[in-house]
Scaffold this motif. Sequence first.
Motif, PDB file in Angstrom:
ATOM      1  N   TYR A  10      29.776  53.763  46.186  1.00 37.50           N
ATOM      2  CA  TYR A  10      29.550  52.738  47.216  1.00 37.50           C
ATOM      3  C   TYR A  10      29.672  51.364  46.590  1.00 37.50           C
ATOM      4  CZ  TYR A  10      27.548  56.729  49.627  1.00 37.50           C
ATOM      5  OH  TYR A  10      27.370  57.951  50.197  1.00 37.50           O
ATOM      6  N   GLY A  11      29.968  50.377  47.401  1.00 33.44           N
ATOM      7  CA  GLY A  11      30.030  49.003  46.919  1.00 33.44           C
ATOM      8  C   GLY A  11      31.430  48.442  47.030  1.00 33.44           C
ATOM      9  N   GLY A  12      31.559  47.228  46.610  1.00 34.42           N
ATOM     10  CA  GLY A  12      32.836  46.534  46.694  1.00 34.42           C
ATOM     11  C   GLY A  12      33.067  45.974  48.080  1.00 34.42           C
ATOM     12  N   ASN A  13      33.971  45.043  48.180  1.00 36.25           N
ATOM     13  CA  ASN A  13      34.338  44.437  49.459  1.00 36.25           C
ATOM     14  C   ASN A  13      35.761  44.816  49.800  1.00 36.25           C
ATOM     15  OD1 ASN A  13      31.886  43.048  49.700  1.00 36.25           O
ATOM     16  ND2 ASN A  13      32.639  41.407  48.383  1.00 36.25           N
ATOM     17  N   GLU A  14      35.961  45.290  51.008  1.00 34.53           N
ATOM     18  CA  GLU A  14      37.287  45.706  51.454  1.00 34.53           C
ATOM     19  C   GLU A  14      38.107  44.489  51.838  1.00 34.53           C
ATOM     20  OE1 GLU A  14      39.030  48.120  55.207  1.00 34.53           O
ATOM     21  OE2 GLU A  14      37.334  49.046  54.161  1.00 34.53           O
ATOM     22  N   VAL A  15      39.372  44.468  51.397  1.00 34.32           N
ATOM     23  CA  VAL A  15      40.293  43.384  51.699  1.00 34.32           C
ATOM     24  C   VAL A  15      41.601  44.009  52.166  1.00 34.32           C
ATOM     25  CG1 VAL A  15      41.561  41.428  50.741  1.00 34.32           C
ATOM     26  CG2 VAL A  15      39.287  41.955  49.882  1.00 34.32           C
ATOM     27  N   LYS A  16      42.138  43.526  53.305  1.00 35.05           N
ATOM     28  CA  LYS A  16      43.428  44.025  53.791  1.00 35.05           C
ATOM     29  C   LYS A  16      44.470  42.941  53.619  1.00 35.05           C
ATOM     30  CE  LYS A  16      42.035  47.579  56.935  1.00 35.05           C
ATOM     31  NZ  LYS A  16      42.247  48.226  58.208  1.00 35.05           N
ATOM     32  N   LEU A  17      45.543  43.283  52.902  1.00 36.12           N
ATOM     33  CA  LEU A  17      46.656  42.384  52.669  1.00 36.12           C
ATOM     34  C   LEU A  17      47.949  43.128  52.965  1.00 36.12           C
ATOM     35  CD1 LEU A  17      45.482  41.005  49.212  1.00 36.12           C
ATOM     36  CD2 LEU A  17      45.316  39.827  51.384  1.00 36.12           C
ATOM     37  N   ASP A  18      48.765  42.598  53.869  1.00 33.69           N
ATOM     38  CA  ASP A  18      50.032  43.242  54.248  1.00 33.69           C
ATOM     39  C   ASP A  18      49.841  44.698  54.635  1.00 33.69           C
ATOM     40  OD1 ASP A  18      51.471  40.941  53.869  1.00 33.69           O
ATOM     41  OD2 ASP A  18      52.115  41.460  51.837  1.00 33.69           O
ATOM     42  N   ASN A  19      48.857  44.988  55.454  1.00 32.56           N
ATOM     43  CA  ASN A  19      48.559  46.335  55.951  1.00 32.56           C
ATOM     44  C   ASN A  19      48.214  47.319  54.841  1.00 32.56           C
ATOM     45  OD1 ASN A  19      48.980  45.508  58.606  1.00 32.56           O
ATOM     46  ND2 ASN A  19      51.163  45.939  58.463  1.00 32.56           N
ATOM     47  N   LYS A  20      47.856  46.859  53.664  1.00 36.11           N
ATOM     48  CA  LYS A  20      47.388  47.710  52.576  1.00 36.11           C
ATOM     49  C   LYS A  20      45.934  47.386  52.330  1.00 36.11           C
ATOM     50  CE  LYS A  20      49.925  49.178  49.210  1.00 36.11           C
ATOM     51  NZ  LYS A  20      50.652  49.232  47.951  1.00 36.11           N
ATOM     52  N   GLU A  21      45.192  48.395  51.937  1.00 33.79           N
ATOM     53  CA  GLU A  21      43.765  48.240  51.734  1.00 33.79           C
ATOM     54  C   GLU A  21      43.445  48.109  50.246  1.00 33.79           C
ATOM     55  OE1 GLU A  21      40.164  51.206  52.470  1.00 33.79           O
ATOM     56  OE2 GLU A  21      41.267  50.716  54.299  1.00 33.79           O
ATOM     57  N   TYR A  22      42.736  47.062  49.895  1.00 31.97           N
ATOM     58  CA  TYR A  22      42.298  46.814  48.528  1.00 31.97           C
ATOM     59  C   TYR A  22      40.781  46.648  48.535  1.00 31.97           C
ATOM     60  CZ  TYR A  22      47.229  45.684  47.768  1.00 31.97           C
ATOM     61  OH  TYR A  22      48.594  45.743  47.692  1.00 31.97           O
ATOM     62  N   HIS A  23      40.182  46.680  47.357  1.00 35.84           N
ATOM     63  CA  HIS A  23      38.744  46.481  47.231  1.00 35.84           C
ATOM     64  C   HIS A  23      38.472  45.496  46.099  1.00 35.84           C
ATOM     65  CE1 HIS A  23      38.873  50.141  49.578  1.00 35.84           C
ATOM     66  NE2 HIS A  23      37.605  49.971  49.858  1.00 35.84           N
ATOM     67  N   LEU A  24      37.497  44.608  46.323  1.00 32.50           N
ATOM     68  CA  LEU A  24      37.070  43.663  45.306  1.00 32.50           C
ATOM     69  C   LEU A  24      35.747  44.141  44.720  1.00 32.50           C
ATOM     70  CD1 LEU A  24      37.721  40.088  46.725  1.00 32.50           C
ATOM     71  CD2 LEU A  24      38.502  40.985  44.560  1.00 32.50           C
ATOM     72  N   TYR A  25      35.698  44.282  43.417  1.00 31.54           N
ATOM     73  CA  TYR A  25      34.486  44.694  42.703  1.00 31.54           C
ATOM     74  C   TYR A  25      34.147  43.648  41.656  1.00 31.54           C
ATOM     75  CZ  TYR A  25      35.010  49.405  44.589  1.00 31.54           C
ATOM     76  OH  TYR A  25      35.117  50.484  45.423  1.00 31.54           O
ATOM     77  N   ARG A  26      32.882  43.544  41.324  1.00 29.72           N
ATOM     78  CA  ARG A  26      32.487  42.742  40.169  1.00 29.72           C
ATOM     79  C   ARG A  26      32.834  43.540  38.919  1.00 29.72           C
ATOM     80  NH1 ARG A  26      28.428  38.677  41.376  1.00 29.72           N
ATOM     81  NH2 ARG A  26      27.854  38.885  43.555  1.00 29.72           N
ATOM     82  N   ASP A  27      33.086  42.851  37.849  1.00 33.17           N
ATOM     83  CA  ASP A  27      33.396  43.500  36.576  1.00 33.17           C
ATOM     84  C   ASP A  27      32.260  44.436  36.148  1.00 33.17           C
ATOM     85  OD1 ASP A  27      34.780  44.004  34.157  1.00 33.17           O
ATOM     86  OD2 ASP A  27      33.629  42.446  33.158  1.00 33.17           O
ATOM     87  N   ASP A  28      31.023  44.031  36.420  1.00 31.13           N
ATOM     88  CA  ASP A  28      29.856  44.843  36.059  1.00 31.13           C
ATOM     89  C   ASP A  28      29.769  46.143  36.840  1.00 31.13           C
ATOM     90  OD1 ASP A  28      29.306  42.642  34.543  1.00 31.13           O
ATOM     91  OD2 ASP A  28      27.729  41.884  35.851  1.00 31.13           O
ATOM     92  N   ASP A  29      30.359  46.192  38.047  1.00 28.86           N
ATOM     93  CA  ASP A  29      30.263  47.377  38.904  1.00 28.86           C
ATOM     94  C   ASP A  29      31.213  48.485  38.493  1.00 28.86           C
ATOM     95  OD1 ASP A  29      28.343  46.081  40.369  1.00 28.86           O
ATOM     96  OD2 ASP A  29      29.711  45.445  41.965  1.00 28.86           O
ATOM     97  N   ILE A  30      32.263  48.163  37.771  1.00 32.16           N
ATOM     98  CA  ILE A  30      33.243  49.171  37.363  1.00 32.16           C
ATOM     99  C   ILE A  30      32.626  50.050  36.291  1.00 32.16           C
ATOM    100  CG2 ILE A  30      35.477  49.509  36.249  1.00 32.16           C
ATOM    101  CD1 ILE A  30      36.445  47.054  37.761  1.00 32.16           C
TER     102      ILE A  30
END
Length: 97
Positions: A71-91
């Motif tokens: 769980y976690g991260g922020n979902e980002v949609k760019l050009d109909n593709k789904e990406y996720h933003l995580y903090r470096d510490d969360d990986i």
Amino acid sequence: MARRLIPALNRVLVEKIVPPAKTNTGILLPEKTTKLNSGRVVAVGPGSRDRDGNLIPVAVKEGDTVLLPEYGGNEVKLDNKEYHLYRDDDILGTLHD
């Protein structure tokens, strides 16, 4: 489009890896075996600053395959593709072949 997005501070932009739902011979795999929390790093931010103002670089680099939290991260949609933003510490770590 994802190449133009540069994450801020110690954020990492990840494209989740979707494992195949069936084998090469056409056998359908159960849903549990297709769920793997890994992704490929698309872009990284410059890092965060410590109390003295020194830059603390991000631990991963573009192209790395990383293990992600369930769980976690922020979902980002760019050009109909789904990406996720995580903090470096969360990986959780990097995966190597």
